[in-house]
Design an enzyme around this catalytic site. Structure first.
Site, PDB file in Angstrom:
ATOM      1  N   GLY A   1       0.867  -1.206  -0.030  1.00 34.61           N
ATOM      2  CA  GLY A   1       0.026   0.007  -0.029  1.00 34.61           C
ATOM      3  C   GLY A   1       0.972   1.213  -0.221  1.00 34.61           C
ATOM      4  O   GLY A   1       2.218   1.232  -0.203  1.00 34.61           O
TER       5      GLY A   1
ATOM      6  N   TYR B   1     -14.805   4.377   7.269  1.00 32.47           N
ATOM      7  CA  TYR B   1     -13.304   4.417   7.497  1.00 32.47           C
ATOM      8  C   TYR B   1     -12.985   4.948   8.693  1.00 32.47           C
ATOM      9  O   TYR B   1     -12.262   4.340   9.735  1.00 32.47           O
ATOM     10  CB  TYR B   1     -12.667   4.963   6.303  1.00 32.47           C
TER      11      TYR B   1
HETATM   12  N1  SER Z   1      -5.649   9.516   3.412  1.00 32.86           N
HETATM   13  C1  SER Z   1      -6.753   8.749   3.923  1.00 32.86           C
HETATM   14  C2  SER Z   1      -7.992   9.087   3.071  1.00 32.86           C
HETATM   15  O1  SER Z   1      -8.138  10.176   2.399  1.00 32.86           O
HETATM   16  C3  SER Z   1      -7.183   9.480   5.167  1.00 32.86           C
HETATM   17  O2  SER Z   1      -6.539   8.828   6.248  1.00 32.86           O
HETATM   18  O3  SER Z   1      -8.881   7.959   2.873  1.00 32.86           O
END
Ligand code: SER
Length: 320
Positions: A12, A146
């Site tokens: 990732g 998330y």
């Molecule tokens: N960079 C991530 C996102 O935009 C945030 O943790 O999902």
């Protein structure tokens, strides 16, 4: 003590850069990279740079086998479905983010893992959080799946520290700007995509409004913060949910103007989509004084330095 390190999510955005940094510091044979992207084979360079295993981190028994095979004592569990993809598939985000973390926490207790790192994010905040200088301790009511997994994960990590004494450490990363992996899945990815598009096409249609401000950081700073947090003495870690962490905040327009300084005739348009709502739910600036005071966090890269380094590396990568 000899460190035997396992890194999940190794292919990732963060893993692709943390793995080489850890291999440089601790020796390439001592860092096991675990990836699981079915349609994306790791490059030969990646595979040849140290031990590599392909495993679904939700599969507890396969992770257990790896811990035993490599005598693992340190884990960086980076697997995660990011915000924008998570809104398209909330069940997947919950399943991957929570079940893999729970498995790793349980295995870490069972195998007496010395230290565990797990990434949280500014996504743990929500519309009811103070927008500016967001404090370390504040309201956590995220409105993305998330973000829900990040708050739940933070509490779970803290629980394992209190209940089992597991030395688990975490950071609330801001948007991370980097060039090794292409942008994908996150809301803050416009700050990565803009550089790819500027170099390849000379123009970019940005998916958030020009006045959108978010906290950001260059990958080199993010990698340094992560390794530093994991290296400091246990007594210095006073936050067992996740530390606020930031470098700089800027608007999408300021970013576009900065890119124009280095790429002649670059044109940026702004065409917000569903990710605008996610961006608007996150803070604009973060107070990370706890990290700075407890373990000496300092960032290095400002926006000009980020643009210069991104453009140099992306030109090498993209322009044949
Ligand atoms: N960079 C991530 C996102 O935009 C945030 O943790 O999902």
């Amino acid at each position: 003590m000899q460190k035997n390190i396992l890194v999940t999510g190794a292919m990732g955005q963060i893993g692709s850069e943390l793995v080489p940094a850890l291999r440089e510091k601790f020796g390439k044979e001592n860092v096991v990279a675990v990836g699981f992207i079915k349609d994306k084979e790791p490059s030969e360079e990646f595979k040849n740079s140290g031990p590599y295993e392909s495993i679904d981190a939700r599969n507890k028994e396969e992770i257990r086998a790896l811990i035993e095979k490599y005598q693992i004592n340190t884990i960086y569990h980076l697997v995660g479905v990011l915000s924008a993809v998570g809104e398209k598939n909330p069940n997947l985000a919950w399943d991957v983010n929570m079940n893999s973390l729970k498995n790793i926490l349980d295995l870490a207790v069972e195998y007496k893992i010395d230290r565990l790192f797990w990434p949280s994010s500014i996504a743990c905040f929500g519309p009811s959080t103070p927008l500016f200088d967001t404090p370390q301790k504040t309201i956590l009511e995220p409105t993305t799946m998330y973000g829900v997994t990040k708050v739940s994960g933070e509490l779970l990590c803290q629980y394992y520290f209190i209940k089992y004494g597991l030395d688990v450490r975490s950071l609330r990363y801001p948007g991370i700007i980097s060039w090794k992996t292409p942008p994908g899945g996150g809301t803050t990815d416009y700050a990565v995509a803009i550089y790819y598009n500027a170099i390849e096409k000379g123009k970019y249609d940005c998916f958030v409004k020009e006045n959108t401000v978010l906290p950001m950081m260059y990958m080199d700073d993010a990698v340094n913060a992560t390794i530093k947090l994991m290296e400091v003495d246990k007594e210095k870690i006073k936050v067992r949910t996740a530390y606020n962490l930031t470098a700089i905040s800027f608007s999408a327009k300021e970013l576009a103007l900065n890119v124009s300084k280095y790429i002649e005739n670059f044109v940026c348009t702004f065409n917000p989509d569903e990710r605008q709502k996610i961006a608007d739910s996150w803070p604009k600036t973060i107070d990370d004084n706890c990290a700075r005071e407890d373990w000496g966090w300092q960032h290095k890269f400002d926006l000009d330095q980020i643009s210069i380094d991104m453009i140099k590396n992306l030109k090498n990568k993209l322009v044949k």
